[in-house]
Design an enzyme around this catalytic site. Structure first.
Site, PDB file in Angstrom:
ATOM      1  N   LYS A  79       0.766  -1.199   0.106  1.00 12.01           N
ATOM      2  CA  LYS A  79      -0.007   0.058   0.068  1.00 12.01           C
ATOM      3  C   LYS A  79       0.912   1.171   0.012  1.00 12.01           C
ATOM      4  O   LYS A  79       1.887   1.203   0.847  1.00 12.01           O
ATOM      5  CB  LYS A  79      -0.947  -0.100   1.246  1.00 12.01           C
ATOM      6  CG  LYS A  79      -1.932   1.297   1.271  1.00 12.01           C
ATOM      7  CD  LYS A  79      -3.166   0.717   0.330  1.00 12.01           C
ATOM      8  CE  LYS A  79      -3.956   1.715   0.234  1.00 12.01           C
ATOM      9  NZ  LYS A  79      -3.720   2.440  -1.079  1.00 12.01           N
ATOM     10  N   LYS A 103       4.350   2.399   8.607  1.00 11.55           N
ATOM     11  CA  LYS A 103       3.237   3.348   9.033  1.00 11.55           C
ATOM     12  C   LYS A 103       2.107   2.488   9.146  1.00 11.55           C
ATOM     13  O   LYS A 103       1.550   2.486  10.235  1.00 11.55           O
ATOM     14  CB  LYS A 103       3.160   4.248   7.678  1.00 11.55           C
ATOM     15  CG  LYS A 103       1.971   5.317   7.858  1.00 11.55           C
ATOM     16  CD  LYS A 103       1.862   6.098   6.802  1.00 11.55           C
ATOM     17  CE  LYS A 103       3.069   7.042   6.473  1.00 11.55           C
ATOM     18  NZ  LYS A 103       3.074   7.777   5.124  1.00 11.55           N
ATOM     19  N   LYS A 115       5.369   2.112  -2.688  1.00  8.43           N
ATOM     20  CA  LYS A 115       5.261   3.361  -3.353  1.00  8.43           C
ATOM     21  C   LYS A 115       5.883   3.467  -4.805  1.00  8.43           C
ATOM     22  O   LYS A 115       6.325   2.682  -5.176  1.00  8.43           O
ATOM     23  CB  LYS A 115       6.036   4.386  -2.415  1.00  8.43           C
ATOM     24  CG  LYS A 115       6.082   5.752  -2.547  1.00  8.43           C
ATOM     25  CD  LYS A 115       5.055   6.034  -1.460  1.00  8.43           C
ATOM     26  CE  LYS A 115       4.575   7.572  -1.286  1.00  8.43           C
ATOM     27  NZ  LYS A 115       4.062   7.829  -0.107  1.00  8.43           N
ATOM     28  N   THR A 199      -5.539  12.697   5.997  1.00  2.69           N
ATOM     29  CA  THR A 199      -4.138  12.841   6.529  1.00  2.69           C
ATOM     30  C   THR A 199      -3.933  13.997   7.690  1.00  2.69           C
ATOM     31  O   THR A 199      -3.514  13.882   8.469  1.00  2.69           O
ATOM     32  CB  THR A 199      -3.066  13.201   5.185  1.00  2.69           C
ATOM     33  OG1 THR A 199      -3.535  12.085   4.135  1.00  2.69           O
ATOM     34  CG2 THR A 199      -1.767  13.188   5.481  1.00  2.69           C
ATOM     35  N   SER A 358      -7.487   5.308   3.497  1.00  2.00           N
ATOM     36  CA  SER A 358      -7.459   4.426   2.257  1.00  2.00           C
ATOM     37  C   SER A 358      -7.699   3.000   2.558  1.00  2.00           C
ATOM     38  O   SER A 358      -8.357   2.081   1.747  1.00  2.00           O
ATOM     39  CB  SER A 358      -5.968   4.477   1.829  1.00  2.00           C
ATOM     40  OG  SER A 358      -5.638   5.713   0.981  1.00  2.00           O
TER      41      SER A 358
HETATM   42  N1  GLU Z   1       0.693   8.888   0.222  1.00  2.00           N
HETATM   43  C1  GLU Z   1       0.026   8.796   1.405  1.00  2.00           C
HETATM   44  C2  GLU Z   1       1.075   8.440   2.502  1.00  2.00           C
HETATM   45  O1  GLU Z   1       2.297   8.740   2.175  1.00  2.00           O
HETATM   46  C3  GLU Z   1      -1.060   7.796   1.327  1.00  2.00           C
HETATM   47  C4  GLU Z   1      -0.813   6.626   0.991  1.00  2.00           C
HETATM   48  C5  GLU Z   1      -2.129   5.538   0.921  1.00  2.00           C
HETATM   49  O2  GLU Z   1      -3.164   6.196   1.049  1.00  2.00           O
HETATM   50  O3  GLU Z   1      -1.973   4.423   0.502  1.00  2.00           O
HETATM   51  O4  GLU Z   1       0.865   7.786   3.484  1.00  2.00           O
END
Ligand code: GLU
Length: 425
Positions: A79, A103, A115, A199, A358
């Site tokens: 993810k 995370k 990513k 976020t 998400s």
């Molecule tokens: N880009 C966001 C992060 O760095 C969200 C990632 C997501 O929702 O998968 O956490």
């Protein structure tokens, strides 16, 4: 007698992947992790490196570099977001993918870390070029993504429209409809209510908990925010409505300050109208350094990596640093801030609200059953408050800063999953 030459200042290593490894090693040492597992968890499992030829509007072909990295999938599918930025590098994407692993584990959702990124300046592309680039990238990564494999989402300079194109490309190639292949989609395509604000909202929940811990009254606190994108601008708005005084903000072009507090709703309108916070009536212009070093209770770096380094950490005056961005503080800066008694709420906790919602979006898509926004926000609050307390307890037990506490918590969870699954074959 020879005169001793002055000490040469040691250049900090700002490579994000080296920094991510260093953060990992610091925590892994506290856990006495066995060497084999340590090696497994410190490197990404898979890196896809792409050349993306795109037909530009003028008929020429331009080739863009793109990446998708899956760091660890022991606890669930990969993810993590996709970043469109001129500064993207493979090592940055590797770092960001590993931070996603930690995370998701910090907030205890059943997902791994991944990513993606494309080296480009999306502001210089037409809508057609952006769509063709996105669809080409989606087709290329379709060999490793999927609702049960790896689920992209927005990150810096990507949004719901881009997620919709990825979802459509993947669905067309699969010959069906696969909304759960990406999150951060528009609501009418299977997106979740509350995802766009998640976020920032998650960040404000942990700030609230940290304020309680540090005896700061959030309602009378002062806040400075670097970055006025999705995370920074919405955090400013939420904190303004909590009663906090947002005294300084910046975007990629400029910064503004008002010691008595900025009128955030008016500032949001100004940014929408002019494209920047610059020239906001009733504010003075300030530079990036002043935003970071502002006299305030809470500093929110909400832009990019390596903003608080050994070079400026000493001048940070905030009592709480809440990392809405990924990787804004270097390890050397962490040490300086910890010594000064500044509580750094690390990215893998402070900005985890995004990936948490998400996860909720993915669950809703798979069940084809959608929740009210207050249900989403309540569930998010529960996750963030629990995670803040888990991290604080770990940091206290090991007598370390909050980042190392979060890493210890996360690495332990991923290690248990990896160890229990075993090494295949
Ligand atoms: N880009 C966001 C992060 O760095 C969200 C990632 C997501 O929702 O998968 O956490």
């Amino acid at each position: 007698m020879a005169i001793a030459s002055p000490p040469v200042p040691v250049q900090e290593d700002l490579n994000p992947f080296h920094i991510a490894k260093q953060q990992f090693e610091t925590a892994a040492a506290k856990l006495n992790l066995e060497p084999g597992l340590r090696a497994m968890l410190s490197s990404p499992r898979r890196c896809l490196v792409l050349s993306l030829p795109i037909r530009m509007d003028d008929g020429t072909i331009k080739v863009f570099d793109g990446y998708r990295v899956q760091h660890n999938v022991a606890r669930g599918p990969g993810k993590g977001g996709i970043r469109y930025h001129p500064g993207v590098t493979l090592d940055e994407v590797k770092a960001l993918a590993s931070w996603m692993t930690w995370k998701c584990a910090t907030v205890n959702i059943p997902l791994g870390g991944a990513k993606g990124g494309i080296i480009c300046d999306p502001h210089k592309l037409s809508k057609g070029e952006l769509e063709r680039l996105t669809r080409r990238y989606a087709a290329e990564i379709s060999v490793i993504i999927g609702p049960d494999r790896d689920i992209p989402a927005p990150d810096v300079y990507t949004d719901g429209q881009i997620m919709a194109w990825i979802m459509d490309t993947f669905s067309m190639m699969a010959g069906g409809s696969a909304p759960a292949v990406v999150t951060g989609k528009p609501i009418f395509l299977g997106g979740s209510l509350g995802r766009n604000e998640a976020t920032a909202r998650g960040c404000v929940f942990v700030i609230r908990e940290a304020c309680r811990e540090k005896n700061i009254n959030l309602k009378h606190s002062t806040v400075s925010i670097q970055g006025f994108g999705n995370a920074g601008s919405i955090a400013a708005d939420l904190l303004y409505h909590e009663g906090a005084k947002v005294i300084a903000v910046s975007d990629s072009k400029s910064g503004v300050m008002n010691q008595r507090g900025l009128d955030v709703p008016a500032l949001l309108k100004h940014k929408q109208k002019t494209g920047s916070v610059a020239g906001f009536p009733g504010s003075e212009p300030i530079d990036n350094a002043k935003v970071l070093e502002a006299e305030c209770d809470i500093l929110i770096p909400a832009a990019l990596e390596n903003q608080i380094t050994a070079a400026n950490a000493d001048r940070i005056k905030a009592k709480i640093v809440a990392e809405a961005a990924n990787g804004p503080t270097t390890p050397a800066a962490d040490q300086i801030l910890h010594k000064k008694g500044v509580m750094v709420l690390p990215d893998i906790l402070a900005n985890a609200g995004g990936v948490t919602v998400s996860y909720f979006e993915w669950v809703q898509d798979l069940a084809a059953d959608f929740w009210d926004e207050d249900v989403v926000n309540k569930k998010l609050e529960k996750v963030m408050v629990r995670s803040f307390n888990d991290v604080l307890a770990m940091a206290t037990t090991h007598n370390v800063d909050m980042r190392t506490g979060a890493f210890i918590l996360a690495i332990d969870r991923v290690a248990v999953a990896t160890r229990t699954r075993g090494v295949w074959p």
